[in-house]
Write a protein that holds these residues in place. Structure first.
Motif, PDB file in Angstrom:
ATOM      1  N   LEU A   1      68.775  59.843 -53.650  1.00 42.76           N
ATOM      2  CA  LEU A   1      67.861  59.684 -54.760  1.00 42.76           C
ATOM      3  C   LEU A   1      68.448  59.327 -55.978  1.00 42.76           C
ATOM      4  CD1 LEU A   1      64.667  59.057 -55.338  1.00 42.76           C
ATOM      5  CD2 LEU A   1      64.542  61.462 -55.655  1.00 42.76           C
TER       6      LEU A   1
ATOM      7  N   SER B   1      49.592  64.418 -48.189  1.00 40.35           N
ATOM      8  CA  SER B   1      48.898  63.160 -47.535  1.00 40.35           C
ATOM      9  C   SER B   1      47.635  63.616 -46.533  1.00 40.35           C
ATOM     10  CB  SER B   1      50.017  62.255 -46.803  1.00 40.35           C
ATOM     11  OG  SER B   1      50.946  61.844 -47.780  1.00 40.35           O
TER      12      SER B   1
ATOM     13  N   HIS C   1      75.158  54.284 -52.956  1.00 43.41           N
ATOM     14  CA  HIS C   1      73.841  54.733 -52.452  1.00 43.41           C
ATOM     15  C   HIS C   1      73.631  53.974 -51.150  1.00 43.41           C
ATOM     16  CE1 HIS C   1      69.339  53.358 -52.065  1.00 43.41           C
ATOM     17  NE2 HIS C   1      69.203  54.786 -52.435  1.00 43.41           N
TER      18      HIS C   1
ATOM     19  N   ARG D   1      63.420  55.849 -64.035  1.00 40.35           N
ATOM     20  CA  ARG D   1      64.568  55.089 -63.936  1.00 40.35           C
ATOM     21  C   ARG D   1      64.991  54.858 -65.255  1.00 40.35           C
ATOM     22  NH1 ARG D   1      63.031  56.175 -59.291  1.00 40.35           N
ATOM     23  NH2 ARG D   1      62.906  54.548 -57.680  1.00 40.35           N
TER      24      ARG D   1
ATOM     25  N   HIS E   1      64.999  52.545 -53.608  1.00 38.66           N
ATOM     26  CA  HIS E   1      64.826  53.957 -53.209  1.00 38.66           C
ATOM     27  C   HIS E   1      63.713  54.280 -52.424  1.00 38.66           C
ATOM     28  CE1 HIS E   1      68.384  55.608 -55.448  1.00 38.66           C
ATOM     29  NE2 HIS E   1      68.033  54.653 -56.582  1.00 38.66           N
TER      30      HIS E   1
ATOM     31  N   THR F   1      55.101  65.965 -49.599  1.00 37.78           N
ATOM     32  CA  THR F   1      54.416  64.966 -49.609  1.00 37.78           C
ATOM     33  C   THR F   1      53.412  64.516 -48.147  1.00 37.78           C
ATOM     34  OG1 THR F   1      56.445  64.085 -48.672  1.00 37.78           O
ATOM     35  CG2 THR F   1      56.247  63.497 -50.646  1.00 37.78           C
TER      36      THR F   1
ATOM     37  N   ARG G   1      72.682  55.325 -47.641  1.00 33.48           N
ATOM     38  CA  ARG G   1      71.329  54.908 -46.937  1.00 33.48           C
ATOM     39  C   ARG G   1      71.990  54.425 -45.436  1.00 33.48           C
ATOM     40  NH1 ARG G   1      65.902  54.956 -49.139  1.00 33.48           N
ATOM     41  NH2 ARG G   1      65.583  53.871 -47.044  1.00 33.48           N
TER      42      ARG G   1
ATOM     43  N   GLY H   1      60.232  58.705 -59.645  1.00 34.94           N
ATOM     44  CA  GLY H   1      61.137  59.566 -60.651  1.00 34.94           C
ATOM     45  C   GLY H   1      61.490  58.379 -61.552  1.00 34.94           C
TER      46      GLY H   1
ATOM     47  N   CYS I   1      61.453  54.935 -49.624  1.00 37.95           N
ATOM     48  CA  CYS I   1      61.235  56.466 -48.808  1.00 37.95           C
ATOM     49  C   CYS I   1      62.117  56.259 -47.504  1.00 37.95           C
ATOM     50  CB  CYS I   1      59.926  57.024 -48.628  1.00 37.95           C
ATOM     51  SG  CYS I   1      59.964  58.417 -47.572  1.00 37.95           S
TER      52      CYS I   1
ATOM     53  N   PHE J   1      55.264  54.452 -50.346  1.00 39.92           N
ATOM     54  CA  PHE J   1      56.364  54.849 -50.080  1.00 39.92           C
ATOM     55  C   PHE J   1      57.640  54.252 -51.152  1.00 39.92           C
ATOM     56  CE2 PHE J   1      54.486  55.578 -45.673  1.00 39.92           C
ATOM     57  CZ  PHE J   1      54.760  56.937 -45.409  1.00 39.92           C
ATOM     58  N   ALA J   2      57.028  53.683 -51.966  1.00 40.16           N
ATOM     59  CA  ALA J   2      57.832  53.122 -53.118  1.00 40.16           C
ATOM     60  C   ALA J   2      58.176  51.785 -52.539  1.00 40.16           C
ATOM     61  CB  ALA J   2      58.946  53.932 -53.406  1.00 40.16           C
TER      62      ALA J   2
ATOM     63  N   TRP K   1      53.200  53.498 -58.547  1.00 43.08           N
ATOM     64  CA  TRP K   1      52.981  53.237 -57.309  1.00 43.08           C
ATOM     65  C   TRP K   1      51.541  53.175 -57.183  1.00 43.08           C
ATOM     66  CZ3 TRP K   1      57.731  52.290 -57.119  1.00 43.08           C
ATOM     67  CH2 TRP K   1      59.080  53.194 -57.039  1.00 43.08           C
TER      68      TRP K   1
HETATM   69  C1  HEM Z   1      53.657  60.557 -46.576  1.00 41.95           C
HETATM   70  C2  HEM Z   1      54.693  60.939 -46.811  1.00 41.95           C
HETATM   71  C3  HEM Z   1      55.682  60.558 -48.031  1.00 41.95           C
HETATM   72  C4  HEM Z   1      55.531  59.945 -49.135  1.00 41.95           C
HETATM   73  C5  HEM Z   1      54.064  59.454 -49.655  1.00 41.95           C
HETATM   74  C6  HEM Z   1      56.811  59.522 -49.624  1.00 41.95           C
HETATM   75  C7  HEM Z   1      57.107  58.885 -50.816  1.00 41.95           C
HETATM   76  C8  HEM Z   1      58.166  58.551 -51.263  1.00 41.95           C
HETATM   77  C9  HEM Z   1      58.208  57.781 -52.669  1.00 41.95           C
HETATM   78  C10 HEM Z   1      57.280  57.059 -53.134  1.00 41.95           C
HETATM   79  C11 HEM Z   1      59.684  57.708 -52.716  1.00 41.95           C
HETATM   80  C12 HEM Z   1      60.659  57.098 -53.896  1.00 41.95           C
HETATM   81  C13 HEM Z   1      60.727  58.254 -54.952  1.00 41.95           C
HETATM   82  C14 HEM Z   1      61.355  57.441 -56.270  1.00 41.95           C
HETATM   83  O1  HEM Z   1      61.595  56.496 -56.294  1.00 41.95           O
HETATM   84  O2  HEM Z   1      61.375  57.989 -57.270  1.00 41.95           O
HETATM   85  C15 HEM Z   1      60.403  58.502 -51.651  1.00 41.95           C
HETATM   86  C16 HEM Z   1      61.573  58.710 -51.549  1.00 41.95           C
HETATM   87  C17 HEM Z   1      62.467  59.316 -50.401  1.00 41.95           C
HETATM   88  N1  HEM Z   1      61.593  60.019 -49.658  1.00 41.95           N
HETATM   89 FE1  HEM Z   1      59.756  60.077 -49.037  1.00 41.95          FE
HETATM   90  N2  HEM Z   1      57.760  60.198 -48.796  1.00 41.95           N
HETATM   91  C18 HEM Z   1      57.180  60.850 -47.807  1.00 41.95           C
HETATM   92  C19 HEM Z   1      57.537  61.575 -46.970  1.00 41.95           C
HETATM   93  C20 HEM Z   1      58.978  61.875 -46.730  1.00 41.95           C
HETATM   94  C21 HEM Z   1      59.682  62.549 -45.638  1.00 41.95           C
HETATM   95  C22 HEM Z   1      59.104  63.188 -44.525  1.00 41.95           C
HETATM   96  C23 HEM Z   1      61.063  62.860 -45.997  1.00 41.95           C
HETATM   97  C24 HEM Z   1      62.111  63.355 -44.999  1.00 41.95           C
HETATM   98  C25 HEM Z   1      63.016  63.719 -45.275  1.00 41.95           C
HETATM   99  C26 HEM Z   1      61.082  61.826 -47.307  1.00 41.95           C
HETATM  100  C27 HEM Z   1      62.361  61.620 -47.712  1.00 41.95           C
HETATM  101  C28 HEM Z   1      62.668  60.735 -49.032  1.00 41.95           C
HETATM  102  C29 HEM Z   1      64.117  60.466 -49.223  1.00 41.95           C
HETATM  103  C30 HEM Z   1      65.414  61.207 -49.066  1.00 41.95           C
HETATM  104  C31 HEM Z   1      63.807  59.684 -50.292  1.00 41.95           C
HETATM  105  C32 HEM Z   1      64.782  59.175 -51.330  1.00 41.95           C
HETATM  106  C33 HEM Z   1      65.325  57.766 -50.955  1.00 41.95           C
HETATM  107  C34 HEM Z   1      66.418  57.098 -51.639  1.00 41.95           C
HETATM  108  O3  HEM Z   1      66.577  57.224 -52.861  1.00 41.95           O
HETATM  109  O4  HEM Z   1      67.111  55.979 -51.287  1.00 41.95           O
HETATM  110  N3  HEM Z   1      60.045  61.468 -47.265  1.00 41.95           N
HETATM  111  N4  HEM Z   1      59.438  59.078 -50.650  1.00 41.95           N
END
Ligand code: HEM
Length: 411
Positions: free
Chosen positions: A93, A256, A100, A301, A357, A252, A104, A299, A359, A352-353, A324
Motif C-alpha cells: 500500500l 461489509s 509496487h 495521496r 492500489h 473490511t 503486486r 488513504g 484492493c 475496492f478502490a 470512493w
Molecule cells: C469487502 C472487503 C474489502 C474492501 C471493501 C476493501 C477495500 C480496499 C480499498 C478501498 C483499498 C484501497 C486503499 C487505498 O487506496 O488507500 C484496498 C487496498 C488493499 N486491500 Fe482491500 N478491501 C477488502 C478486503 C480485503 C482483504 C480480505 C484483503 C486481504 C489481504 C485486502 C487487502 C488489501 C491490500 C493488501 C490492499 C493494498 C493494495 C495496494 O496497495 O496495492 N483487502 N482495499
C-alpha cells in the motif's frame, strides 16, 4: 483550470466537509445513511481545494487520481503513512512505481479467483460453526457474534496463525485503527506501540515457519519462499506485508457483512426476495458494496510534482483526498445512484478502490462475503432488527453496523 473547483479554507469548511476530508467527528454526517450527504457534497463541491491540498468526489476524478503516476501513497517527508501502526511503509500500500508493481505481481496470484476457490469448503464449515453458536436463541447481536468472528476465523486459517492468536490480532487491529487521542500525532504514537507488539507475534510465526522448513501452503510459508529480483524477502518485508493484511483484511469484511445484513434487516421486501432466491446473493453483494462503500475513502495521496488531475491543478506537496463512497453514488456513472437495485446492470463500483492500489484481496473478500451470506440465509427463514435493540452505525476509515441486534426464525 476547471470551473468546478471550490477554494475553501479549513475554517470556512462546513461540518460535513470537515467530517469527510479531515475525519473530524463533527456529528454532521448521518452515520447510518450517509448517502444523501455524500450526494450533496458531490453535486455542490465535487472538487475542493483547501489549505492542505485537494479533495475529489466524482467517479472520473477519483479514478484519474488513483491511476496518476505523480501521486504517491507515502508521505514524502515522513517516509511512512501515519495511522496504520507501523514505523515503516507497509507493502504494497505504501509503495509506488516499479517496486509496487513488483510486489503486486508477486502477491496478486495468491488471491486470484482460481486460487481462493480452494478455501470455499473450509470457509463454509467455519460459517456454519459460527451460526451454530447462536442459532437456538432466536436473537443475536449480529456484529459481535457473526460479522467479527467469521472473517477472522477465515483469515487465521489461510494465514497459518493459530486460533489462539485470533483475539490478539483483532484487538491489535482495533487498537491501531481506533486509537484514542486528541491529535493525529498522539493517535499515531499509540498505534505504533500496538503495531510493535503485533509485529513481535508475527515475527514468532515467521520464525516458526522457518524452523518448520517453510514448505507449507499457508501464507507465511509462501512468503518465506518468495524472491524479489533474485533475493529472498527479508523478515521486515514479510512483516510489512503481514501487518497490512491484518489491518486490511479483517475489518473490511466484518464491516461489509454487517452493512449488507443490516440493510436487508431494515428492508423486508428486498430481504424476502433474497431469502426466496439465494442465487441473487452475488448481485446483492455488489450493489450493497456500491451503495454502502464499507471503505469510504482512500488513504491520503501526496503530489510529488506540480501537475493536473483531470484538469484540476495540484501543487507538489498537496495532500489528495479520494472519496470512493461519493464516486459510487455519481449519477454520471450509475442510473438512480441513491436507489438500491439488485438487478442493476453495469455496476462498475469502486468499493475496492480504483487505480494502482486497487484492493488485492477483492476476490478473497467476495468469496468470504458470499459464503457468509449464503450460510446465514440457508439457516434462517426470516430476520429483522430486534425492536428492543438499537443498531449503531459508524463512519470512520471503515464504515460498519457495529451494533446490529437481530431477531430471527429458523428453517
Ligand atoms: C469487502 C472487503 C474489502 C474492501 C471493501 C476493501 C477495500 C480496499 C480499498 C478501498 C483499498 C484501497 C486503499 C487505498 O487506496 O488507500 C484496498 C487496498 C488493499 N486491500 Fe482491500 N478491501 C477488502 C478486503 C480485503 C482483504 C480480505 C484483503 C486481504 C489481504 C485486502 C487487502 C488489501 C491490500 C493488501 C490492499 C493494498 C493494495 C495496494 O496497495 O496495492 N483487502 N482495499
Amino acid at each position: 483550470m476547471r470551473d468546478d473547483v471550490v477554494e475553501i479554507s479549513y475554517e470556512e469548511m462546513d461540518d460535513l466537509l470537515k467530517s469527510l476530508i479531515v475525519y473530524e467527528g463533527t456529528g454532521a454526517l448521518d452515520q447510518q445513511c450517509p448517502m444523501s450527504d455524500l450526494g450533496r457534497v458531490l453535486s455542490e463541491t465535487p472538487v475542493v481545494r483547501w489549505d492542505m491540498g485537494v479533495g475529489l468526489f466524482s467517479m472520473a476524478d477519483v479514478v484519474a487520481a488513483g491511476n496518476h503516476p505523480a501521486l504517491v501513497s507515502t508521505h514524502p517527508e515522513l517516509g511512512r503513512t501515519p495511522g496504520m501502526g507501523s514505523r515503516e511503509p507497509l507493502i504494497p500500500l505504501h509503495l509506488d512505481g516499479d517496486i509496487h508493481r513488483k510486489y503486486r505481481r508477486l502477491i496478486d496470484p495468491i488471491f486470484a479467483p482460481r486460487r481462493v476457490v480452494a478455501y470455499e469448503e473450509g470457509f463454509r464449515r467455519l460459517a456454519d460453526e459460527t451460526i451454530d453458536e447462536f442459532i437456538a436463541d432466536g436473537r443475536v447481536e449480529f456484529y459481535e457474534h457473526f460479522a467479527v468472528p467469521l472473517p477472522s476465523k477465515m483469515f487465521m486459517q489461510i494465514f497459518g496463525a493459530e486460533e489462539a492468536d485470533r483475539e490478539f490480532f483483532i484487538s491489535c487491529k482495533n487498537d491501531i485503527l481506533f486509537t484514542v487521542g486528541t491529535t493525529m500525532e498522539e493517535r499515531d504514537a499509540v498505534g505504533v506501540e500496538v503495531g510493535d507488539r503485533m509485529r513481535a507475534r508475527l515475527q514468532e510465526l515467521i520464525d516458526k515457519g522457518r524452523a518448520g522448513g517453510g514448505q507449507g501452503d499457508d501464507l507465511i510459508d509462501t512468503f518465506l519462499r518468495w524472491e524479489v529480483d533474485g533475493e529472498s524477502l527479508t523478515d521486515d518485508d514479510i512483516l510489512n506485508i503481514m501487518h497490512l493484511f491484518v489491518i486490511a483484511g479483517l475489518d473490511t469484511v466484518t464491516s461489509s457483512i454487517s452493512l449488507i445484513v443490516g440493510w436487508l434487516a431494515h428492508n423486508p421486501e428486498q430481504r424476502r426476495e433474497v431469502l426466496k432466491d439465494p442465487s441473487m446473493i452475488p448481485a446483492v453483494i455488489e450493489e450493497l458494496l456500491r451503495f454502502e462503500s464499507p471503505v469510504p475513502s482512500g488513504g491520503p495521496r501526496w503530489a510529488i510534482e506540480d501537475t493536473e488531475i483531470n484538469g484540476v491543478p495540484v501543487k507538489v506537496g498537496d495532500m489528495i483526498y479520494l472519496c470512493w463512497a461519493s464516486a459510487n453514488l455519481d449519477p454520471e456513472s450509475f442510473e438512480d445512484p441513491q436507489e438500491v437495485r439488485f438487478d442493476r446492470e453495469h455496476n462498475r463500483h469502486i468499493a475496492f478502490a480504483a487505480g494502482r492500489h486497487r484492493c488485492l484481496g477483492s476476490h478473497l473478500a467476495r468469496l468470504e462475503l458470499r459464503v457468509a451470506l449464503e450460510q446465514w440465509h440457508s439457516r434462517v427463514s426470516d430476520y429483522w432488527v430486534d425492536p428492543e435493540g438499537n443498531p449503531e452505525y459508524v463512519y470512520n476509515g471503515v464504515r460498519g453496523a457495529e451494533v446490529m441486534p437481530l431477531r430471527f426464525t429458523t428453517r
